[in-house]
Write an enzyme that holds these catalytic residues in place. Structure first.
Site, short mmCIF file in Angstrom:
data_model
loop_
_atom_site.label_atom_id
_atom_site.label_comp_id
_atom_site.label_asym_id
_atom_site.label_seq_id
_atom_site.Cartn_x
_atom_site.Cartn_y
_atom_site.Cartn_z
N ALA A 71 -3.35 39.12 -19.00
CA ALA A 71 -2.31 39.33 -20.01
C ALA A 71 -1.53 40.57 -19.59
CB ALA A 71 -2.93 39.50 -21.39
N CYS A 131 5.45 31.72 -19.99
CA CYS A 131 4.44 32.77 -20.00
C CYS A 131 3.74 32.80 -21.35
CB CYS A 131 5.05 34.14 -19.72
SG CYS A 131 3.79 35.42 -19.77
#
Lengths: 304, 274
Positions: A71, A131
């Site tokens: 992340a 994303c």
């Protein structure tokens, strides 16, 4: 036997089908000391936004079974600094340069594409609508066929370059999104981006990632990626670029046989920074051993 | 491109020996190519089993020492078993093959005029500091080397034996008071802290985040330069994955990479809370 490995991806000509995947290969220069970078077909740089972006707070990564969660949050220098500081190096090397872009809005995608029109040394754009780790630039655009089409149209009308749209697997039917961006004018699609996942520290009872969830990559996702590539190849007529868990030439060959026109290598670079060069070698050996003079005689030859 | 990139390729190294020094702390010695002799204290290596599937990612380890043994160059890694990766490494034996990337990152900055080197080590944080002490002793002759070494108990004091040979003094703290000062190593350091203030003093530290944060607070009014070695999960070790972010205060703030801009930082530049 000298084999022909060149492929054409919707107007982008590559000397071989091996590309690096965005977010795993920095801006290219990070790898200059670790492999013969000129062996690669293309480099896809870290996703760029209009303004620099600092990314997510750590911890940002966690190893999982046969893969990793990340992340990072699209940390990047921004499109202007990229052109000024990163592109000069990329101009000196041989692989095609594909710039991955993302925006907060449809208009912003178009604006970045426009800025890159004037940048010498960019060969194609890859539009990130997938994303999972940030609200913008992300999956909101990639999981809605209409929005995905709108972003594609905005980039296509602003750009002089071939446009690849990178798709998320975190949808019910990836072929529906692929068809939508094809109709909107995409020159190619690349898939898959990471699968959303999570991991928990059972002693502290907290997520291993500060962002709680992250994108899963590595060999763990390869079978899923391969299935989605195969389905998408059948659903669209633009070239498909296969991405997801490719560690070796044999992994890459599976995607090519399934119909991918090119492939991208990502997480494997962290395990072996010269992974992409090994894949190029391995593909050439395979073609040679199988009496195939041209890679195009292999692509999409899956027998079912 | 030149010919120099070859040295940076991951190398295959053979395990020379491994032993458990104190509970769950292992000293791993591997044979490496001669260029590892240039490693600086504070630098690290990325390690994984050669051809192994697990652990999937390489693990970063500070270098504990590099030395010549006959014609071989030996690299020592001193680590604590904290998870699946290190648990797998703890079973390595002589002859096993590893894939090693490095030396990576920046080393500690050691000014030649330095007369007193103070080390504040918490647990396995001793590893890079011991290498630093060794190098200081080799290159700076009679430099005063004071080490504050903390651990949970007397039995878990890692790296003590070597430090006692190198250092002018080793001051010990244990959480349970079974040896030396009872309490945290930062508490022990605090008692002597006012001695360490001049231009010729350097403080170096490595240990758990909470310990470094408390050291940062202790040093807020002390002018001595203090460098720390930070740890963060990382996938590549050379600046590409952006996994190992740490927030710093200089240059307008923001994240930098522990692997590339670090792992050595000025303690006052690190934002431990974010």
């Amino acid at each position: 036997m000298k084999v022909q490995t060149g492929v054409d991806i919707g107007g982008l000509t590559l000397k071989n089908p091996v590309m690096t995947s965005s977010g795993t290969f920095g801006y290219g220069e990070e790898y200059a000391d670790y492999l013969d970078i000129n062996r690669l077909g293309a480099i896809v740089v870290k996703g760029l936004s209009l303004k620099p972006k600092e990314g997510n707070p750590p911890p940002r990564i966690m190893e999982t079974a046969s893969g990793m969660l990340n992340a990072v949050g699209l940390q990047n220098v921004g499109v202007e600094a990229f052109i000024e500081k990163k592109l000069p190096y990329l101009r000196t090397i041989d692989p095609a340069v594909v710039v991955n872009i993302f925006g907060n809005s449809v208009e912003e995608y178009g604006r970045i594409a426009e800025i890159l029109n004037d940048a010498n040394g960019v060969d194609a754009l890859e539009v990130n609508i997938s994303c999972p780790n940030v609200k913008e630039g992300g999956v909101a655009f990639g999981s809605d066929p209409l929005l995905a089409g709108e972003v594609t149209r905005a980039v296509k009308s602003a750009s002089r370059l071939p446009v690849i749209v990178k798709l998320t697997p975190n949808v019910t039917d990836i072929t529906e999104i692929a068809r939508s961006v094809e109709i909107a004018g995409a020159d190619a699609v690349s898939l898959i981006n990471t699968l959303t996942g999570m991991s928990i520290d059972i002693e502290k009872r907290i997520p291993h990632l500060k962002n709680i969830t992250g994108g899963l990559s590595g060999p763990a996702i390869k079978p899923v990626a391969l299935r989605m590539v195969w389905e998408t190849v059948k659903a669209v007529s633009i070239p498909v670029i296969g991405v997801g868990g490719i560690m070796s030439a044999s992994d890459a060959l599976e995607f090519l046989i399934a119909g991918a026109r090119a492939i991208q290598i990502g997480t494997a670079h962290f395990i072996d920074p010269s992974a992409a060069a090994h894949v190029v070698d391995g593909i050439e050996e395979y073609l040679s051993e199988h009496g195939l003079e041209d890679i195009r005689d292999l692509i999409g030859t899956l027998r079912t | 491109m030149g010919g120099f990139w070859i040295v940076k390729r991951d190398i295959c190294a053979t395990v020379f020996s491994q032993r458990e020094t104190v509970e769950r702390h292992f000293l791993l010695t591997v044979r490496v190519p001669a260029h590892f002799g240039n490693a600086l204290p504070g630098q690290f290596v990325m390690v994984r089993l050669k051809g192994g599937a697990a652990p999937f990612l390489s693990r970063p380890f500070s270098i504990y020492s590099v030395s010549s043994r006959g014609n071989d160059t030996c690299l020592e890694i001193f680590y604590q078993v904290v998870g699946e990766g290190t648990d797998i490494f703890s079973k390595l034996a002589e002859g096993d093959l590893l894939s090693i990337r490095g030396p990576l990152g920046k080393g500690f900055d050691i000014p030649p005029a330095c007369k007193t080197v103070v080390l504040v080590a918490g647990g396995i944080g001793v590893a890079p500091l011991s290498f630093l002490a060794q190098r200081c002793r080799e290159e700076m002759g009679d430099v005063e080397l004071i080490c504050y070494l903390g651990a949970g108990t007397a039995e878990s004091l890692a790296g003590l034996e070597r430090l006692e040979k190198i250092c002018t003094a080793v001051k010990i703290s244990t959480d349970d008071g079974s040896r030396g000062y009872r309490g945290l190593v930062t508490g022990l350091f605090e008692k002597d802290m006012d001695r360490y203030a001049g231009d010729t003093v350097r403080i170096y530290s490595c240990g758990p985040r909470a310990m470094l944060k408390s050291l940062q607070w202790l040093l807020k009014d002390n002018p001595a330069v203090c460098q720390v070695s930070l740890e963060e999960r990382m996938a590549c070790g050379f600046g590409a994955c952006l996994g190992c972010a740490v927030r710093i205060r200089s240059n307008g703030g923001g994240f930098v990479r522990v692997c590339t801009e670090g792992p050595i930082f000025d303690i006052r530049d690190v934002e431990f809370s974010g």
